[in-house]
Scaffold this active site. Structure first.
Site, PDB file in Angstrom:
ATOM      1  N   GLU A   1      35.272 -18.880  10.841  1.00 52.64           N
ATOM      2  CA  GLU A   1      34.442 -19.140   9.259  1.00 52.64           C
ATOM      3  C   GLU A   1      33.379 -17.940   9.298  1.00 52.64           C
ATOM      4  O   GLU A   1      32.605 -18.030  10.439  1.00 52.64           O
ATOM      5  CB  GLU A   1      33.883 -20.532   9.196  1.00 52.64           C
ATOM      6  CG  GLU A   1      33.380 -20.503   7.988  1.00 52.64           C
ATOM      7  CD  GLU A   1      32.853 -22.147   7.767  1.00 52.64           C
ATOM      8  OE1 GLU A   1      32.221 -22.459   6.662  1.00 52.64           O
ATOM      9  OE2 GLU A   1      32.830 -22.809   8.507  1.00 52.64           O
TER      10      GLU A   1
ATOM     11  N   ARG B   1      38.266 -26.797  24.166  1.00 56.24           N
ATOM     12  CA  ARG B   1      37.281 -25.674  23.782  1.00 56.24           C
ATOM     13  C   ARG B   1      36.575 -25.395  25.055  1.00 56.24           C
ATOM     14  O   ARG B   1      36.418 -26.425  26.177  1.00 56.24           O
ATOM     15  CB  ARG B   1      36.355 -26.245  22.778  1.00 56.24           C
ATOM     16  CG  ARG B   1      35.397 -27.145  23.205  1.00 56.24           C
ATOM     17  CD  ARG B   1      34.635 -27.842  22.042  1.00 56.24           C
ATOM     18  NE  ARG B   1      33.830 -26.976  21.330  1.00 56.24           N
ATOM     19  CZ  ARG B   1      33.236 -27.003  20.163  1.00 56.24           C
ATOM     20  NH1 ARG B   1      33.363 -28.073  19.335  1.00 56.24           N
ATOM     21  NH2 ARG B   1      32.385 -26.056  19.932  1.00 56.24           N
TER      22      ARG B   1
ATOM     23  N   LYS C   1      27.333 -23.423  16.146  1.00 57.08           N
ATOM     24  CA  LYS C   1      26.770 -22.688  15.363  1.00 57.08           C
ATOM     25  C   LYS C   1      25.688 -22.636  14.772  1.00 57.08           C
ATOM     26  O   LYS C   1      24.695 -22.040  14.605  1.00 57.08           O
ATOM     27  CB  LYS C   1      27.788 -22.117  14.200  1.00 57.08           C
ATOM     28  CG  LYS C   1      28.865 -20.933  14.765  1.00 57.08           C
ATOM     29  CD  LYS C   1      29.368 -20.381  13.840  1.00 57.08           C
ATOM     30  CE  LYS C   1      30.675 -19.649  14.105  1.00 57.08           C
ATOM     31  NZ  LYS C   1      31.697 -19.558  13.028  1.00 57.08           N
TER      32      LYS C   1
END
Length: 550
Positions: A33, A257, A267
């Site tokens: 994104e 992850r 983020k």
């Protein structure tokens, strides 16, 4: 001969799918994104997606998941492209979820016509209440039984901009009693009048991630859609949309992850650090962003090696930052030229060296490199800068550096003996006075004198001045996210120390931004992007040894 590395679970799935003929061509995608800079966790996903198609043939698409115009910027798109290229990967197609807005809108109409989606006028509070809890089933919306015709009319009017932001949503009609909360009639479109960085003001409705993602995979014929473990509950919805829309059956697979000690990966939190000026932008060398690591002096090879070493797993774990530091040390040890730099200087005067004389010494650039890296010329004179820590007035036991009456070798030069020292009014040592053995020159030593210590130096008359930034870990605790209170409370106050006047070899004059060096006995350093020929700035990449070991 090394043993062949065993396959990870995703490679096993791919090999079986290709052998069975389920797919002729492997197609993966990396779908960031564009709402921030990529971090080291994304590097793991990049290495996995691009690495698989490199290994098994096929190709990888780069697709920007730009369905939320509020947080997305072209700046982020550009930085993400740069990071992927820097890591050494090339995508086949550059795409955007926004490329498919018309197609996704058509998919939504198809679900409405099938009686599988409805327009809901519930408020966000009412929607949350309808969802129920993990232990209680949800309740049907009062708008759930609208006819396909009424839903189509309302949805078309939503698109036309007739209704206010937040006043209506489009929901998939699945099962409000599903044990998977995500399957309880999820929202698939919302009204949001925001300017989109690519489509402008064409749309005032935007698809939710869960609706856009799987369908975008399907449109691109992605065979293996690889994501992190938090998307396991979403897989059921991913499959449901594809099945009901009767489109190409992309399949989702999940891996653990990357969680790294002494940092945060969110983020949102990284953006907070940037916006509150707690760091010098997204590429601050203390940030876990790929651009931060690049600015700090990390190499693409060291990050690829790190990703390879940690592997692909199905279970979350916390990786030690020291492993990443080990990878960059190993790489720079072979590739970075050795130079001398003095960060905390005191003067060393050789009282029996001919006044005004200059010699040129020869230094190996990199004894660890396969070709030894060649040699460089180093000017030497009777007035030098040395490190303050290399002199001790009252030496400790096993002290092999300079002290009254002690002898050391000056790297690439002569043996010197401390004859005296000078203090200022405050008792600080300002100068060490030595004599030298003219017959002890490195490479041609006939003095017969053996010394245990070697120290580095820079000729005072020839030294270049540089600013040196000593970076350390951004946080003072291994898991700032797991601690009580605000994560910012655990920022390391010693994460940056600036040495405004360091003395470096003249060979470093004009070193280009990004150039990497080993400052002998000090660590690995890289030239900062803001460096100029008039003002060189060096960032410490990593120390020579792991100073954080227990």
């Amino acid at each position: 001969m090394s043993e062949e590395k065993s396959l990870n679970f995703i490679e096993e799935i791919i090999e079986n799918d290709l052998k069975s003929g389920k797919y002729q061509t492997l197609v993966t995608r990396f779908p960031p994104e564009p709402n921030g800079y990529l971090h080291i966790g994304h590097a793991k996903a990049i290495c996995l997606n691009f690495g698989l198609t490199k290994k098994y043939g096929g190709y990888t698409n780069l697709r920007f998941d730009d369905t939320n115009p509020v947080t997305e910027k072209t700046e982020y798109v550009n930085s993400q492209q740069e990071d992927i290229k820097w890591l050494g990967f090339e995508w086949k197609n550059e795409l955007h979820a926004s490329d498919y807005f018309d197609e996704l809108y058509g998919f939504a109409l198809r679900l409405i016509d099938k009686g599988l989606a409805y327009v809901d006028e519930s408020t966000s509070e009412e929607l949350a209440k309808q969802k129920g809890t993990p232990t209680t089933v949800g309740t049907n919306s009062p708008f759930r039984d609208r006819s396909p015709g009424e839903n189509r009319d309302l949805f078309e009017r939503m698109r036309a901009g007739e209704f206010a932001d937040g006043s209506m949503t489009l929901r998939a009609k699945i099962d409000m009693a599903s044990p998977n909360m995500i399957m309880r009639d999820p929202i698939i479109y919302r009204i949001k009048r925001e300017h989109h960085h690519r489509t402008g003001d064409k749309w005032c409705i935007y698809p939710m991630y869960d609706f856009a993602h799987g369908q975008s995979d399907s449109i691109e014929n992605i065979t293996h859609s690889i994501c992190t473990l938090e998307y396991v509950p979403h897989r059921e919805l991913y499959d449901w949309f594809i099945e009901k829309l009767e489109i190409f059956p992309s399949k989702q697979y999940e891996f653990a992850r990357l969680n790294l000690t002494y940092t945060v990966m969110s983020k949102r939190k990284l953006l907070q650090l940037v916006n509150e000026n707690l760091v010098d932008g997204w590429d601050d060398p203390r940030m876990p962003t790929i651009s931060g690591f690049r600015r700090r002096g990390y190499t693409p090879e060291s990050i690829l090696e790190f990703c390879d070493r940690i592997g692909i797993a199905k279970r979350e774990n916390l990786i030690e930052l020291s492993l990443l530091e080990f990878c960059i040390r190993e790489d720079l040890n072979k590739s970075a030229n050795r130079v001398m730099a003095v960060l905390d200087p005191i003067k060393l005067t050789i009282n029996n060296y001919p006044e005004g004389q200059t010699e040129v010494m020869t230094g190996e650039n990199n004894p660890e490199a396969e070709d030894k890296g060649g040699t460089r010329e180093i000017p030497f004179s009777g007035s030098l800068w040395i490190e303050r820590e290399d002199f001790m007035e009252e030496p400790a036991k096993k002290w092999f550096r300079l002290a009254p009456g002690a002898m050391v070798r000056l790297k690439h030069a002569y043996i010197v003996k401390c004859e005296d020292f000078v203090k200022d009014a405050n008792g600080h040592i300002t100068e060490v006075i030595c004599s030298y053995l003219p017959e002890s020159k490195s490479g041609n030593d006939t003095s017969g004198v053996n010394v245990k210590g070697t120290i580095h130096w820079v000729s005072a008359a020839h030294a270049q001045i540089a600013e040196v930034r000593l970076y350390d870990r951004l946080f003072s605790v291994p898991s700032p996210d797991a601690e009580e209170g605000d994560f910012k409370d655990y920022l390391n106050p010693a994460s940056l120390e600036v040495v405004e006047t360091a003395y470096i070899e003249p060979a470093l004059a004009g070193a280009a931004p990004g150039s990497r060096f080993q400052f002998i006995r000090k660590g690995y350093f890289a030239v900062d992007k803001n460096s100029t020929p008039e003002k060189l700035i060096f960032n410490r990449t990593v120390t020579l040894k792991d100073s954080w070991k227990k």
